[in-house]
Design a protein around this motif. Structure first.
Motif, PDB file in Angstrom:
ATOM      1  N   VAL A  31       0.861  -1.190   0.000  1.00  0.00           N
ATOM      2  CA  VAL A  31       0.000   0.000   0.000  1.00  0.00           C
ATOM      3  C   VAL A  31       0.903   1.247   0.000  1.00  0.00           C
ATOM      4  O   VAL A  31       1.734   1.419   0.891  1.00  0.00           O
ATOM      5  CB  VAL A  31      -0.942   0.033   1.219  1.00  0.00           C
ATOM      6  N   ILE A  32       0.747   2.079  -1.008  1.00  0.00           N
ATOM      7  CA  ILE A  32       1.510   3.319  -1.126  1.00  0.00           C
ATOM      8  C   ILE A  32       0.588   4.480  -0.723  1.00  0.00           C
ATOM      9  O   ILE A  32      -0.511   4.637  -1.270  1.00  0.00           O
ATOM     10  CB  ILE A  32       2.046   3.514  -2.547  1.00  0.00           C
ATOM     11  N   TYR A  33       1.032   5.315   0.243  1.00  0.00           N
ATOM     12  CA  TYR A  33       0.263   6.458   0.726  1.00  0.00           C
ATOM     13  C   TYR A  33       0.872   7.737   0.133  1.00  0.00           C
ATOM     14  O   TYR A  33       2.079   7.967   0.236  1.00  0.00           O
ATOM     15  CB  TYR A  33       0.292   6.533   2.249  1.00  0.00           C
ATOM     16  N   ARG A  34       0.006   8.521  -0.491  1.00  0.00           N
ATOM     17  CA  ARG A  34       0.418   9.814  -1.053  1.00  0.00           C
ATOM     18  C   ARG A  34      -0.204  10.912  -0.173  1.00  0.00           C
ATOM     19  O   ARG A  34      -1.418  11.081  -0.144  1.00  0.00           O
ATOM     20  CB  ARG A  34      -0.059   9.917  -2.507  1.00  0.00           C
ATOM     21  N   CYS A  35       0.667  11.653   0.550  1.00  0.00           N
ATOM     22  CA  CYS A  35       0.197  12.596   1.568  1.00  0.00           C
ATOM     23  C   CYS A  35       0.513  14.044   1.149  1.00  0.00           C
ATOM     24  O   CYS A  35       1.648  14.330   0.709  1.00  0.00           O
ATOM     25  CB  CYS A  35       0.867  12.317   2.914  1.00  0.00           C
ATOM     26  N   THR A  36      -0.479  14.886   1.280  1.00  0.00           N
ATOM     27  CA  THR A  36      -0.320  16.320   0.984  1.00  0.00           C
ATOM     28  C   THR A  36      -0.701  17.097   2.240  1.00  0.00           C
ATOM     29  O   THR A  36      -1.854  17.003   2.703  1.00  0.00           O
ATOM     30  CB  THR A  36      -1.197  16.740  -0.198  1.00  0.00           C
ATOM     31  N   ASP A  37       0.294  17.843   2.804  1.00  0.00           N
ATOM     32  CA  ASP A  37      -0.008  18.586   4.035  1.00  0.00           C
ATOM     33  C   ASP A  37      -0.683  19.915   3.715  1.00  0.00           C
ATOM     34  O   ASP A  37      -0.961  20.216   2.536  1.00  0.00           O
ATOM     35  CB  ASP A  37       1.259  18.780   4.871  1.00  0.00           C
ATOM     36  N   ALA A  38      -0.926  20.731   4.751  1.00  0.00           N
ATOM     37  CA  ALA A  38      -1.653  21.995   4.573  1.00  0.00           C
ATOM     38  C   ALA A  38      -0.894  22.990   3.707  1.00  0.00           C
ATOM     39  O   ALA A  38      -1.502  23.824   3.024  1.00  0.00           O
ATOM     40  CB  ALA A  38      -1.952  22.609   5.941  1.00  0.00           C
ATOM     41  N   SER A  39       0.455  22.860   3.659  1.00  0.00           N
ATOM     42  CA  SER A  39       1.245  23.801   2.840  1.00  0.00           C
ATOM     43  C   SER A  39       1.386  23.333   1.400  1.00  0.00           C
ATOM     44  O   SER A  39       2.002  24.008   0.582  1.00  0.00           O
ATOM     45  CB  SER A  39       2.635  23.977   3.463  1.00  0.00           C
ATOM     46  N   GLY A  40       0.844  22.149   1.092  1.00  0.00           N
ATOM     47  CA  GLY A  40       0.940  21.619  -0.268  1.00  0.00           C
ATOM     48  C   GLY A  40       2.142  20.731  -0.503  1.00  0.00           C
ATOM     49  O   GLY A  40       2.361  20.256  -1.627  1.00  0.00           O
ATOM     50  N   LEU A  42       4.245  17.422  -0.669  1.00  0.00           N
ATOM     51  CA  LEU A  42       3.836  16.057  -1.005  1.00  0.00           C
ATOM     52  C   LEU A  42       4.872  15.075  -0.496  1.00  0.00           C
ATOM     53  O   LEU A  42       6.081  15.248  -0.708  1.00  0.00           O
ATOM     54  CB  LEU A  42       3.676  15.909  -2.518  1.00  0.00           C
ATOM     55  N   THR A  43       4.391  14.050   0.174  1.00  0.00           N
ATOM     56  CA  THR A  43       5.270  12.947   0.598  1.00  0.00           C
ATOM     57  C   THR A  43       4.592  11.633   0.216  1.00  0.00           C
ATOM     58  O   THR A  43       3.363  11.526   0.187  1.00  0.00           O
ATOM     59  CB  THR A  43       5.516  12.979   2.118  1.00  0.00           C
ATOM     60  N   VAL A  44       5.431  10.636  -0.081  1.00  0.00           N
ATOM     61  CA  VAL A  44       4.953   9.286  -0.423  1.00  0.00           C
ATOM     62  C   VAL A  44       5.620   8.317   0.519  1.00  0.00           C
ATOM     63  O   VAL A  44       6.851   8.375   0.718  1.00  0.00           O
ATOM     64  CB  VAL A  44       5.280   8.929  -1.888  1.00  0.00           C
ATOM     65  N   GLN A  45       4.824   7.449   1.148  1.00  0.00           N
ATOM     66  CA  GLN A  45       5.375   6.502   2.107  1.00  0.00           C
ATOM     67  C   GLN A  45       4.713   5.138   1.913  1.00  0.00           C
ATOM     68  O   GLN A  45       3.609   5.026   1.392  1.00  0.00           O
ATOM     69  CB  GLN A  45       5.177   7.023   3.536  1.00  0.00           C
ATOM     70  N   ASN A  46       5.437   4.135   2.370  1.00  0.00           N
ATOM     71  CA  ASN A  46       5.071   2.741   2.138  1.00  0.00           C
ATOM     72  C   ASN A  46       4.445   2.152   3.387  1.00  0.00           C
ATOM     73  O   ASN A  46       5.094   2.111   4.447  1.00  0.00           O
ATOM     74  CB  ASN A  46       6.327   1.949   1.735  1.00  0.00           C
ATOM     75  N   ASP A  47       3.171   1.665   3.267  1.00  0.00           N
ATOM     76  CA  ASP A  47       2.484   0.959   4.342  1.00  0.00           C
ATOM     77  C   ASP A  47       2.404   1.772   5.636  1.00  0.00           C
ATOM     78  O   ASP A  47       2.386   1.214   6.731  1.00  0.00           O
ATOM     79  CB  ASP A  47       3.174  -0.392   4.625  1.00  0.00           C
ATOM     80  N   GLU A  48       2.346   3.082   5.531  1.00  0.00           N
ATOM     81  CA  GLU A  48       2.196   3.923   6.716  1.00  0.00           C
ATOM     82  C   GLU A  48       1.232   5.055   6.380  1.00  0.00           C
ATOM     83  O   GLU A  48       1.500   5.838   5.467  1.00  0.00           O
ATOM     84  CB  GLU A  48       3.548   4.494   7.149  1.00  0.00           C
ATOM     85  N   PRO A  49       0.085   5.141   7.054  1.00  0.00           N
ATOM     86  CA  PRO A  49      -0.909   6.167   6.721  1.00  0.00           C
ATOM     87  C   PRO A  49      -0.342   7.583   6.876  1.00  0.00           C
ATOM     88  O   PRO A  49       0.659   7.814   7.550  1.00  0.00           O
ATOM     89  CB  PRO A  49      -2.045   5.896   7.713  1.00  0.00           C
ATOM     90  N   CYS A  50      -1.000   8.526   6.219  1.00  0.00           N
ATOM     91  CA  CYS A  50      -0.572   9.922   6.265  1.00  0.00           C
ATOM     92  C   CYS A  50      -0.826  10.512   7.661  1.00  0.00           C
ATOM     93  O   CYS A  50      -1.746  10.084   8.382  1.00  0.00           O
ATOM     94  CB  CYS A  50      -1.322  10.743   5.225  1.00  0.00           C
ATOM     95  N   GLU A  57      -4.038   9.908  -0.230  1.00  0.00           N
ATOM     96  CA  GLU A  57      -4.415   9.080  -1.393  1.00  0.00           C
ATOM     97  C   GLU A  57      -3.657   7.754  -1.288  1.00  0.00           C
ATOM     98  O   GLU A  57      -2.457   7.737  -0.988  1.00  0.00           O
ATOM     99  CB  GLU A  57      -4.071   9.786  -2.703  1.00  0.00           C
ATOM    100  N   ARG A  58      -4.388   6.683  -1.502  1.00  0.00           N
ATOM    101  CA  ARG A  58      -3.762   5.357  -1.399  1.00  0.00           C
ATOM    102  C   ARG A  58      -3.726   4.659  -2.761  1.00  0.00           C
ATOM    103  O   ARG A  58      -4.655   4.796  -3.560  1.00  0.00           O
ATOM    104  CB  ARG A  58      -4.514   4.474  -0.403  1.00  0.00           C
ATOM    105  N   ALA A  59      -2.667   3.881  -2.970  1.00  0.00           N
ATOM    106  CA  ALA A  59      -2.541   3.044  -4.171  1.00  0.00           C
ATOM    107  C   ALA A  59      -2.062   1.661  -3.733  1.00  0.00           C
ATOM    108  O   ALA A  59      -1.076   1.553  -2.989  1.00  0.00           O
ATOM    109  CB  ALA A  59      -1.564   3.656  -5.168  1.00  0.00           C
ATOM    110  N   ILE A  60      -2.786   0.612  -4.150  1.00  0.00           N
ATOM    111  CA  ILE A  60      -2.433  -0.773  -3.775  1.00  0.00           C
ATOM    112  C   ILE A  60      -1.722  -1.420  -4.964  1.00  0.00           C
ATOM    113  O   ILE A  60      -2.246  -1.454  -6.084  1.00  0.00           O
ATOM    114  CB  ILE A  60      -3.673  -1.581  -3.382  1.00  0.00           C
TER     115      ILE A  60
END
Length: 222
Positions: A31-40, A42-50, A57-60
Motif C-alpha cells: 500500500v503506497i500512501y500519497r500525503c499532501t499537508d496543509a502547505s501543499g 507532497l510525501t509518499v510513504q510505504n504501508d504507513e498512513p498519512c 491518497e492510497r494506491a495498492i
C-alpha cells in the motif's frame, strides 16, 4: 511545484520503495500512501498512513507472480532388456527365413517309388513355369476398352479375355529336376508373401521337399 512534476516524483518514490522492500513484503500487497499537508508539500510513504490533517491518497500494488523454482531432473534409468519388441526394432526389416523342410524319411532304396507326374507350362506371353496340375485354371486378362470413335479416354466399362496356359508332362527321366524347380519356385514366392498367404506356401514347400526326399529323387547320384 507543478502537479505533473509532483506525480512523476511520486511514482519514482513509490517504485523506489517497492524495490527496497524485502522478499517477504513483496509476497503480499503493498500500500503506497500519497500525503499532501496543509502547505501543499507532497510525501509518499510505504504501508504507513498519512499524518493527521494531511490529504491522503492510497494506491495498492499487487505483488508479481513468484518465479518458478528450477529443480534439476534426475535422468531416468535405462529400461532393462526384456522380451518386448520396441517400435524402432519392429520397424527394422528382417530377412525372411527359409521355409523349414521336413526331415527326410528313412526309406530303403529298393522301396522308393518314382515321383508323381509334373508338368512344364507356357503362358500366352511365353513365360514358363512348373506345375503339379496338367490343366491350370484360366486367367481373365484385362483388355483395353475404347469409345465408339476409338478413343480410350471415352471407354465405358471393362473387359477381359480368358487365357489358358499350355502344359506338357515332363519326361520321367527329368521329373526329379522338374520337382526341384518346383521347390525353388515355391520358395521364391514364399519370400515375398504376406500374412495368410504364407501358410499355404509353407505347406506346398513341405510337400515338395517330402517328394524329393522319399522318392527315387532322394537316391544318391550314380
Amino acid at each position: 511545484m507543478p502537479r505533473s512534476t509532483r506525480r512523476r516524483r511520486s511514482l519514482a518514490i513509490a517504485l523506489a520503495l517497492l524495490a527496497c522492500a524485502t522478499p517477504a513484503a513483496i509476497a503480499q500487497q503493498v500500500v503506497i500512501y500519497r500525503c499532501t499537508d496543509a502547505s501543499g508539500a507532497l510525501t509518499v510513504q510505504n504501508d504507513e498512513p498519512c499524518p493527521a490533517g494531511s490529504r491522503e491518497e492510497r494506491a495498492i500494488i499487487e505483488p508479481p507472480p513468484p518465479m518458478p523454482v528450477y529443480v534439476p531432473q534426475t535422468p531416468a534409468p535405462a529400461p532393462a532388456a526384456t522380451g518386448t519388441v520396441t517400435a524402432a526394432a519392429a520397424a527394422t526389416p528382417v530377412a525372411p527365413e527359409r521355409p523349414d523342410a521336413p526331415a527326410p524319411a528313412r526309406i530303403a532304396d529298393a522301396d522308393r517309388l518314382p515321383p508323381p507326374p509334373i508338368f512344364r507350362c507356357h503362358t500366352p506371353g511365353n513365360d514358363r513355369y512348373v506345375s503339379e496340375d496338367a490343366e491350370p485354371k484360366p486367367r481373365c486378362v484385362p483388355l483395353q476398352t475404347v469409345g465408339i470413335n476409338g478413343d480410350p479416354g471415352l471407354a465405358a466399362g471393362a473387359a477381359c479375355e480368358w487365357q489358358y496356359d499350355r502344359c506338357e508332362r515332363i519326361p520321367d527321366g527329368e521329373a526329379c529336376d522338374g520337382w526341384r524347380q518346383r521347390g525353388r519356385e515355391i520358395e521364391s514366392t514364399w519370400r515375398y508373401a504376406r500374412g495368410d498367404a504364407r501358410a499355404p506356401l509353407q505347406e506346398a514347400f513341405a510337400r515338395v521337399s517330402t517328394i524329393l526326399s522319399d522318392t527315387t529323387c532322394g537316391l544318391p547320384p550314380g
